[in-house]
Design a protein around this motif. Structure first.
Motif, PDB file in Angstrom:
ATOM      1  N   ASP A   1       0.849  -1.211   0.000  1.00 13.11           N
ATOM      2  CA  ASP A   1       0.000   0.000   0.000  1.00 13.11           C
ATOM      3  C   ASP A   1       0.870   1.241   0.000  1.00 13.11           C
ATOM      4  N   PHE A   2       1.846   1.235   0.918  1.00 16.57           N
ATOM      5  CA  PHE A   2       2.722   2.396   1.074  1.00 16.57           C
ATOM      6  C   PHE A   2       3.492   2.651  -0.225  1.00 16.57           C
ATOM      7  N   GLN A   3       4.008   1.562  -0.808  1.00 21.48           N
ATOM      8  CA  GLN A   3       4.771   1.709  -2.050  1.00 21.48           C
ATOM      9  C   GLN A   3       3.892   2.248  -3.179  1.00 21.48           C
ATOM     10  N   LYS A   4       2.665   1.722  -3.252  1.00 24.99           N
ATOM     11  CA  LYS A   4       1.780   2.157  -4.342  1.00 24.99           C
ATOM     12  C   LYS A   4       1.275   3.585  -4.103  1.00 24.99           C
ATOM     13  N   THR A   5       1.106   3.959  -2.825  1.00 20.71           N
ATOM     14  CA  THR A   5       0.589   5.303  -2.510  1.00 20.71           C
ATOM     15  C   THR A   5       1.642   6.374  -2.730  1.00 20.71           C
ATOM     16  N   PHE A   6       2.889   6.077  -2.368  1.00 15.71           N
ATOM     17  CA  PHE A   6       3.934   7.105  -2.428  1.00 15.71           C
ATOM     18  C   PHE A   6       5.018   6.805  -3.450  1.00 15.71           C
ATOM     19  N   CYS A   7       5.731   5.707  -3.225  1.00 15.04           N
ATOM     20  CA  CYS A   7       6.958   5.453  -4.003  1.00 15.04           C
ATOM     21  C   CYS A   7       6.659   5.320  -5.491  1.00 15.04           C
ATOM     22  N   TYR A   8       5.556   4.656  -5.817  1.00 12.64           N
ATOM     23  CA  TYR A   8       5.214   4.399  -7.212  1.00 12.64           C
ATOM     24  C   TYR A   8       5.143   5.711  -8.003  1.00 12.64           C
ATOM     25  N   ASP A   9       4.364   6.668  -7.498  1.00  9.77           N
ATOM     26  CA  ASP A   9       4.200   7.941  -8.219  1.00  9.77           C
ATOM     27  C   ASP A   9       5.487   8.751  -8.249  1.00  9.77           C
ATOM     28  N   ILE A  10       6.198   8.755  -7.108  1.00 10.47           N
ATOM     29  CA  ILE A  10       7.450   9.531  -7.037  1.00 10.47           C
ATOM     30  C   ILE A  10       8.445   9.001  -8.061  1.00 10.47           C
ATOM     31  N   LEU A  11       8.554   7.659  -8.148  1.00 11.11           N
ATOM     32  CA  LEU A  11       9.528   7.063  -9.070  1.00 11.11           C
ATOM     33  C   LEU A  11       9.138   7.293 -10.532  1.00 11.11           C
ATOM     34  N   TRP A  12       7.833   7.209 -10.835  1.00 10.13           N
ATOM     35  CA  TRP A  12       7.429   7.482 -12.227  1.00 10.13           C
ATOM     36  C   TRP A  12       7.674   8.949 -12.586  1.00 10.13           C
ATOM     37  N   LYS A  13       7.432   9.854 -11.612  1.00 11.23           N
ATOM     38  CA  LYS A  13       7.712  11.284 -11.874  1.00 11.23           C
ATOM     39  C   LYS A  13       9.200  11.506 -12.111  1.00 11.23           C
ATOM     40  N   LEU A  14      10.029  10.860 -11.279  1.00 12.22           N
ATOM     41  CA  LEU A  14      11.486  10.958 -11.472  1.00 12.22           C
ATOM     42  C   LEU A  14      11.864  10.488 -12.869  1.00 12.22           C
TER      43      LEU A  14
ATOM     44  N   LEU B   1      17.930   3.771  -7.619  1.00 10.30           N
ATOM     45  CA  LEU B   1      16.962   3.584  -8.706  1.00 10.30           C
ATOM     46  C   LEU B   1      16.963   2.199  -9.330  1.00 10.30           C
ATOM     47  N   ASP B   2      18.068   1.458  -9.234  1.00 11.26           N
ATOM     48  CA  ASP B   2      18.072   0.117  -9.843  1.00 11.26           C
ATOM     49  C   ASP B   2      16.898  -0.699  -9.315  1.00 11.26           C
ATOM     50  N   SER B   3      16.775  -0.755  -7.996  1.00  7.83           N
ATOM     51  CA  SER B   3      15.691  -1.556  -7.405  1.00  7.83           C
ATOM     52  C   SER B   3      14.358  -0.810  -7.453  1.00  7.83           C
ATOM     53  N   GLY B   4      14.400   0.523  -7.332  1.00 10.10           N
ATOM     54  CA  GLY B   4      13.166   1.315  -7.345  1.00 10.10           C
ATOM     55  C   GLY B   4      12.462   1.237  -8.694  1.00 10.10           C
ATOM     56  N   PHE B   5      13.228   1.473  -9.762  1.00  6.54           N
ATOM     57  CA  PHE B   5      12.651   1.394 -11.105  1.00  6.54           C
ATOM     58  C   PHE B   5      12.154  -0.023 -11.395  1.00  6.54           C
ATOM     59  N   LEU B   6      12.934  -1.029 -10.978  1.00  9.21           N
ATOM     60  CA  LEU B   6      12.516  -2.416 -11.228  1.00  9.21           C
ATOM     61  C   LEU B   6      11.146  -2.671 -10.598  1.00  9.21           C
ATOM     62  N   SER B   7      10.948  -2.197  -9.374  1.00  9.61           N
ATOM     63  CA  SER B   7       9.678  -2.458  -8.678  1.00  9.61           C
ATOM     64  C   SER B   7       8.484  -1.835  -9.394  1.00  9.61           C
ATOM     65  N   ILE B   8       8.612  -0.584  -9.848  1.00  6.87           N
ATOM     66  CA  ILE B   8       7.441   0.042 -10.499  1.00  6.87           C
ATOM     67  C   ILE B   8       7.175  -0.601 -11.860  1.00  6.87           C
ATOM     68  N   LEU B   9       8.238  -1.057 -12.518  1.00  8.12           N
ATOM     69  CA  LEU B   9       8.044  -1.742 -13.805  1.00  8.12           C
ATOM     70  C   LEU B   9       7.344  -3.089 -13.600  1.00  8.12           C
TER      71      LEU B   9
ATOM     72  N   GLY C   1       1.793  -6.336 -13.643  1.00  2.00           N
ATOM     73  CA  GLY C   1       0.929  -7.196 -12.837  1.00  2.00           C
ATOM     74  C   GLY C   1       1.667  -8.076 -11.849  1.00  2.00           C
ATOM     75  N   MET C   2       2.911  -7.688 -11.494  1.00  5.34           N
ATOM     76  CA  MET C   2       3.679  -8.489 -10.529  1.00  5.34           C
ATOM     77  C   MET C   2       3.890  -7.700  -9.239  1.00  5.34           C
ATOM     78  N   ASP C   3       4.395  -8.399  -8.227  1.00  3.17           N
ATOM     79  CA  ASP C   3       4.658  -7.772  -6.932  1.00  3.17           C
ATOM     80  C   ASP C   3       6.003  -7.044  -6.995  1.00  3.17           C
ATOM     81  N   THR C   4       6.194  -6.070  -6.085  1.00  7.55           N
ATOM     82  CA  THR C   4       7.494  -5.413  -5.969  1.00  7.55           C
ATOM     83  C   THR C   4       8.501  -6.387  -5.352  1.00  7.55           C
ATOM     84  N   VAL C   5       9.778  -6.025  -5.379  1.00  5.37           N
ATOM     85  CA  VAL C   5      10.835  -6.915  -4.860  1.00  5.37           C
ATOM     86  C   VAL C   5      11.254  -6.494  -3.453  1.00  5.37           C
TER      87      VAL C   5
ATOM     88  N   ASN D   1       9.863   0.120   3.075  1.00  9.55           N
ATOM     89  CA  ASN D   1       9.873  -0.002   1.621  1.00  9.55           C
ATOM     90  C   ASN D   1      10.432  -1.350   1.156  1.00  9.55           C
ATOM     91  N   LYS D   2      10.255  -2.386   2.005  1.00 13.28           N
ATOM     92  CA  LYS D   2      10.614  -3.768   1.648  1.00 13.28           C
ATOM     93  C   LYS D   2      12.110  -4.013   1.483  1.00 13.28           C
TER      94      LYS D   2
END
Length: 381
Positions: free
Chosen positions: A58-71, A104-112, A117-121, A142-143
């Motif tokens: 939830d936390f990743q999808k609420t915050f990290c996901y949008d921040i990383l796509w904006k980056l 970003l290596d792990s951050g970008f991988l998670s949002i991709l 349709g997969m889980d974050t790492v 953040n896992k």
């Protein structure tokens, strides 16, 4: 299985989050960081949104996901993942990748992965980067699980064995994928090689012989290709400082600058390419070989799969030709692309501010960083 041994290093359990969220919300350093990353939103509203998150995802999808796509929208020219070599999206893998960017290596991988349709790492992160208490809490929300670095030899063995047991538990019991870099720290010259020590650590946990233990965690090599490395000039600078100053060591301030430059510098196109899981080859290996030989074989197998999966950009071909003084690869770039790349290198060199700045040496190191992926790709193919 007694999982309390992992309490010091594992990500938080979801039921622990309310307490940790309150600690983060009350921390002025976290407030400041949050307001820098998400400007124009009052902190009270961010706090409300944080408290509403029930799970780490939830936390990743609420915050990290949008921040990383904006980056990615601001600082890359496109972010892509090809996961077709691993068709089973429900299976947990240990993704072993080359390492370009600290965050970003792990951050970008998670949002991709989420977009497919997969889980974050879950992420292996060195405790040398956890400079402030709030960062340590934030990464565990953040896992991330913690890799302990500054230990005595005996503590190091115990710590590695525990981390290995944790990774096996995460893949087998939690069915949760893990991201780990193929080496400690980033390859400064982009000559990506898997350290045997990483494999030795992974083989400490689990059941059976060395091969069984590694097969148990579904190792999937993955190549990360950045068109431009925003930290290239910092890496070149470090090469010269190491050459000129005996026992030169980076400071915490340097680490922070590297993180910031990596996050907010221009990266061009960024591509993640999954290679097939190595279990098919492990199964056929001669288990009677000495361990050192087995580790060497497995490291080079992972390296070949990563190298063969690079996405190459004009800069890689141009750098190769500039270093060798040939026009072997002119078919892969235009004169405009060459002029643009040479101009880019000069601009990056201009950012280096050190005594006795050795421009020919620094330029050579930067060209090497961009040429090495092509050199390795050709050897792997």
């Amino acid at each position: 299985m007694n999982t309390t041994e992992f309490d010091e290093i594992r990500p938080y359990h979801d039921e622990e989050l309310p307490r940790i969220f309150e600690e983060l919300i009350a921390d002025p350093a976290f407030q400041k960081a949050a307001c820098t990353v998400i400007p124009n939103v009052p902190f009270e509203i961010l706090a409300q949104k944080i408290r509403a998150c029930k799970t780490k995802l939830d936390f990743q999808k609420t915050f990290c996901y949008d921040i990383l796509w904006k980056l990615s929208e601001r600082h890359t020219n496109g972010l892509t993942l090809d996961h077709t070599a691993l068709p089973d999206k429900k299976k947990a893998y240990v993704y072993i990748t080359n390492h370009r960017d600290i965050i970003l290596d792990s951050g970008f991988l998670s949002i991709l992965l989420v977009d497919q349709g997969m889980d974050t790492v879950e992420i292996a992160i060195g405790d040398n980067l956890l400079i402030y208490p709030w960062i340590k809490k934030f990464v565990r929300v953040n896992k991330s699980f913690i890799v302990q670095r500054a230990l005595t030899m005996r503590q190091m063995l115990e710590s590695s064995a525990r981390m290995s047991r944790y990774i096996h538990y995460t893949i087998l019991e939690k069915n949760q994928s893990v991201w780990i870099a193929q080496r400690e720290g980033r390859a400064k010259d982009s000559n990506d090689r898997t350290q045997d020590s990483v494999l030795k650590m992974l083989a400490m946990g689990g059941e059976g012989d060395l091969i069984d233990r590694l097969m148990e965690i579904n190792i999937a090599p993955m190549a990360i290709s950045y068109e431009y490395d925003p930290c290239d000039f910092l890496k070149a600078q470090e090469f010269q400082l190491k050459r000129d100053i005996e026992g030169y060591k980076k400071t915490t301030q340097d680490d922070l600058r590297n993180m910031e430059t990596g996050l907010f510098g221009y990266k061009g196109k960024v591509h993640f390419q999954a290679a097939p899981c190595i279990n098919d080859v492990l199964e056929k290996m001669d288990r009677s070989l000495p361990k050192t030989e087995l580790f060497a074989h497995i490291s080079s197998l992972i390296d070949r799969r990563i190298h063969a999966s690079y996405r190459l950009y004009p800069g890689n071909y141009i750098a190769h030709d500039l270093r060798t003084g040939t026009d072997e690869f002119t078919g892969y770039y235009t004169p405009e692309e060459k002029a643009h790349f040479e101009n880019y290198i000069e601009q990056q060199l201009g950012k280096i501010d050190i005594p006795n700045k050795d421009i020919p040496f620094l330029r050579e190191k930067m060209l090497l960083m961009y040429a090495n992926p092509l050199t390795n790709y050709l050897a792997a193919k």
